[in-house]
Structure formats: structure tokens, C-alpha cells
Design a protein around this motif. Sequence first.
Motif, PDB file in Angstrom:
ATOM      1  N   PRO A   1     -34.677 -27.699 -18.114  1.00 35.61           N
ATOM      2  CA  PRO A   1     -33.938 -28.215 -19.264  1.00 35.61           C
ATOM      3  C   PRO A   1     -34.881 -28.917 -20.243  1.00 35.61           C
ATOM      4  O   PRO A   1     -35.746 -29.693 -19.834  1.00 35.61           O
ATOM      5  N   TYR A   2     -34.711 -28.611 -21.509  1.00 34.47           N
ATOM      6  CA  TYR A   2     -35.428 -29.261 -22.609  1.00 34.47           C
ATOM      7  C   TYR A   2     -34.367 -29.948 -23.452  1.00 34.47           C
ATOM      8  O   TYR A   2     -33.508 -29.287 -24.030  1.00 34.47           O
ATOM      9  N   LEU A   3     -34.425 -31.283 -23.489  1.00 35.26           N
ATOM     10  CA  LEU A   3     -33.412 -32.050 -24.211  1.00 35.26           C
ATOM     11  C   LEU A   3     -33.976 -32.648 -25.487  1.00 35.26           C
ATOM     12  O   LEU A   3     -35.109 -33.126 -25.511  1.00 35.26           O
ATOM     13  N   VAL A   4     -33.163 -32.633 -26.521  1.00 35.45           N
ATOM     14  CA  VAL A   4     -33.411 -33.400 -27.734  1.00 35.45           C
ATOM     15  C   VAL A   4     -32.319 -34.463 -27.743  1.00 35.45           C
ATOM     16  O   VAL A   4     -31.134 -34.137 -27.833  1.00 35.45           O
ATOM     17  N   VAL A   5     -32.712 -35.721 -27.585  1.00 36.04           N
ATOM     18  CA  VAL A   5     -31.744 -36.810 -27.575  1.00 36.04           C
ATOM     19  C   VAL A   5     -32.140 -37.761 -28.711  1.00 36.04           C
ATOM     20  O   VAL A   5     -32.805 -38.763 -28.493  1.00 36.04           O
ATOM     21  N   GLY A   6     -31.756 -37.379 -29.913  1.00 34.53           N
ATOM     22  CA  GLY A   6     -32.064 -38.174 -31.104  1.00 34.53           C
ATOM     23  C   GLY A   6     -30.805 -38.769 -31.689  1.00 34.53           C
ATOM     24  O   GLY A   6     -30.666 -38.903 -32.897  1.00 34.53           O
ATOM     25  N   THR A   7     -29.866 -39.128 -30.811  1.00 34.96           N
ATOM     26  CA  THR A   7     -28.538 -39.552 -31.247  1.00 34.96           C
ATOM     27  C   THR A   7     -28.377 -41.065 -31.346  1.00 34.96           C
ATOM     28  O   THR A   7     -27.277 -41.544 -31.531  1.00 34.96           O
ATOM     29  N   GLY A   8     -29.470 -41.791 -31.228  1.00 39.55           N
ATOM     30  CA  GLY A   8     -29.354 -43.241 -31.262  1.00 39.55           C
ATOM     31  C   GLY A   8     -29.980 -43.860 -32.495  1.00 39.55           C
ATOM     32  O   GLY A   8     -29.978 -45.073 -32.643  1.00 39.55           O
TER      33      GLY A   8
ATOM     34  N   TYR B   1     -23.496 -39.768 -32.642  1.00 42.74           N
ATOM     35  CA  TYR B   1     -24.257 -40.804 -31.969  1.00 42.74           C
ATOM     36  C   TYR B   1     -24.009 -40.740 -30.470  1.00 42.74           C
ATOM     37  O   TYR B   1     -22.950 -40.306 -30.023  1.00 42.74           O
ATOM     38  N   GLY B   2     -25.003 -41.192 -29.706  1.00 43.55           N
ATOM     39  CA  GLY B   2     -24.845 -41.183 -28.263  1.00 43.55           C
ATOM     40  C   GLY B   2     -26.147 -41.503 -27.567  1.00 43.55           C
ATOM     41  O   GLY B   2     -27.111 -41.971 -28.184  1.00 43.55           O
ATOM     42  N   TYR B   3     -26.174 -41.234 -26.265  1.00 39.32           N
ATOM     43  CA  TYR B   3     -27.365 -41.495 -25.458  1.00 39.32           C
ATOM     44  C   TYR B   3     -27.283 -40.688 -24.170  1.00 39.32           C
ATOM     45  O   TYR B   3     -26.233 -40.151 -23.823  1.00 39.32           O
ATOM     46  N   ALA B   4     -28.419 -40.620 -23.479  1.00 38.42           N
ATOM     47  CA  ALA B   4     -28.476 -39.922 -22.196  1.00 38.42           C
ATOM     48  C   ALA B   4     -28.879 -40.908 -21.113  1.00 38.42           C
ATOM     49  O   ALA B   4     -29.749 -41.754 -21.316  1.00 38.42           O
ATOM     50  N   LEU B   5     -28.253 -40.791 -19.971  1.00 35.85           N
ATOM     51  CA  LEU B   5     -28.592 -41.562 -18.790  1.00 35.85           C
ATOM     52  C   LEU B   5     -29.184 -40.577 -17.787  1.00 35.85           C
ATOM     53  O   LEU B   5     -28.515 -39.617 -17.382  1.00 35.85           O
ATOM     54  N   VAL B   6     -30.455 -40.780 -17.422  1.00 28.52           N
ATOM     55  CA  VAL B   6     -31.147 -39.891 -16.499  1.00 28.52           C
ATOM     56  C   VAL B   6     -31.348 -40.645 -15.190  1.00 28.52           C
ATOM     57  O   VAL B   6     -31.994 -41.688 -15.170  1.00 28.52           O
ATOM     58  N   GLU B   7     -30.769 -40.126 -14.113  1.00 27.99           N
ATOM     59  CA  GLU B   7     -30.875 -40.745 -12.797  1.00 27.99           C
ATOM     60  C   GLU B   7     -31.650 -39.800 -11.880  1.00 27.99           C
ATOM     61  O   GLU B   7     -31.325 -38.618 -11.795  1.00 27.99           O
ATOM     62  N   VAL B   8     -32.664 -40.355 -11.222  1.00 29.09           N
ATOM     63  CA  VAL B   8     -33.532 -39.543 -10.373  1.00 29.09           C
ATOM     64  C   VAL B   8     -33.441 -40.039  -8.937  1.00 29.09           C
ATOM     65  O   VAL B   8     -33.547 -41.232  -8.671  1.00 29.09           O
TER      66      VAL B   8
ATOM     67  N   ALA C   1     -35.215 -35.062 -33.897  1.00 24.29           N
ATOM     68  CA  ALA C   1     -34.036 -34.549 -34.589  1.00 24.29           C
ATOM     69  C   ALA C   1     -32.855 -35.464 -34.241  1.00 24.29           C
ATOM     70  O   ALA C   1     -32.688 -35.853 -33.091  1.00 24.29           O
ATOM     71  N   HIS C   2     -32.045 -35.807 -35.214  1.00 24.96           N
ATOM     72  CA  HIS C   2     -30.965 -36.786 -35.020  1.00 24.96           C
ATOM     73  C   HIS C   2     -29.673 -36.099 -34.586  1.00 24.96           C
ATOM     74  O   HIS C   2     -28.664 -36.094 -35.299  1.00 24.96           O
TER      75      HIS C   2
END
Length: 163
Positions: A87-94, A121-128, A67-68
Motif C-alpha cells: 500500500p502507498y498512502l497519500v495522507v495530506g488531509t490535515g 479533512y482527516g487522518y490515519a492511525l497506523v497500528e503495528v 497532496a491535500h
Amino acid sequence: QKQWLLKTLQEIAATRKKGSRKALIIATHHPPFTSGGHSPSTEMLADLDEVCQQAGIMPDMHLAGHAHSYQRYTRAVTIAGKSMQIPYLVVGTGGIGDQAVPAATGQVTGDHTFVKSFKGYGYALVEVSATEITTTVFAVDQTTGEKSTFETFTVNLNPSEVA
């Protein structure tokens, strides 16, 4: 795929029982939950749940696209007697054009809550790290290209937990 996933999750669960706890993030193209643009994949969610229950382990986070838009859900589950908030993420912003998505206002449906969303538009940065998963979601202005932080949230990992 389900047999491979079951075997892999069983290996991870066995490692955790020995005291080694690493983050478990499952990523799929189709989202188990979505409220805009595309339908959720309830069949895939059922398959993942079946395999996770068999292995005795659930993911700490689930990432998807398709999904955008950006959408974050929190799902309440219990596995091996332990309650989890996943958490369940939909990251379709790119990708291509953005799609409409309803505002997330904490709507609860079944075992999940629709927490946050945005169209654009956007993005996710996941740091572990050894103790947590920190996710920062950025929105990117389509005209200027400037980014801004939309949200940041953290999943705490407890190394003493088995599941």
C-alpha cells in the motif's frame, strides 16, 4: 541520502535473514503516486526502487503527504522472487484546504491500482504488531469536527519471510 538508506535497508534485510521480522514503513513528503492536487514524484520512486532492489528488501507500506487529500494505491512488485502487494498512502488531509481528487474505482496504471480516495479533512492511525500493520483512516467533518471511519485495511507480516 541514498547511501544511508541503502546501508540501513541492508542492515534490516540482514536482520530479517536471521529470523527477526519487523514492519518496514518508508515515509516521504512527496508521494510516488498521486492523482490529484500535485504531481507524483516518479524520480523519487525510481531512487527508492533502485536502493530497495540493491538491498533485497521492499517496504511493507509507504506513507506520504504533499497532496491535500487521501489516496490509497496498491502496488504489485516482486523482490528476491517474492511477490508483494504494497500500500502507498497519500495522507495530506490535515493541512491547509482540501484539494480535488478523482474517485478511486480500482483503476490500474502500470504496476499500481488506485484503490480509495477522498477530498476533505482527516487522518490515519497506523497500528503495528508483530504480525500485521492495521491502518484506519478517519474523515473529519469540517463543520462539526466529528470523525467517521473512512476505511480500515491490514497488511499481514509473515515472520518467516526474508524480504
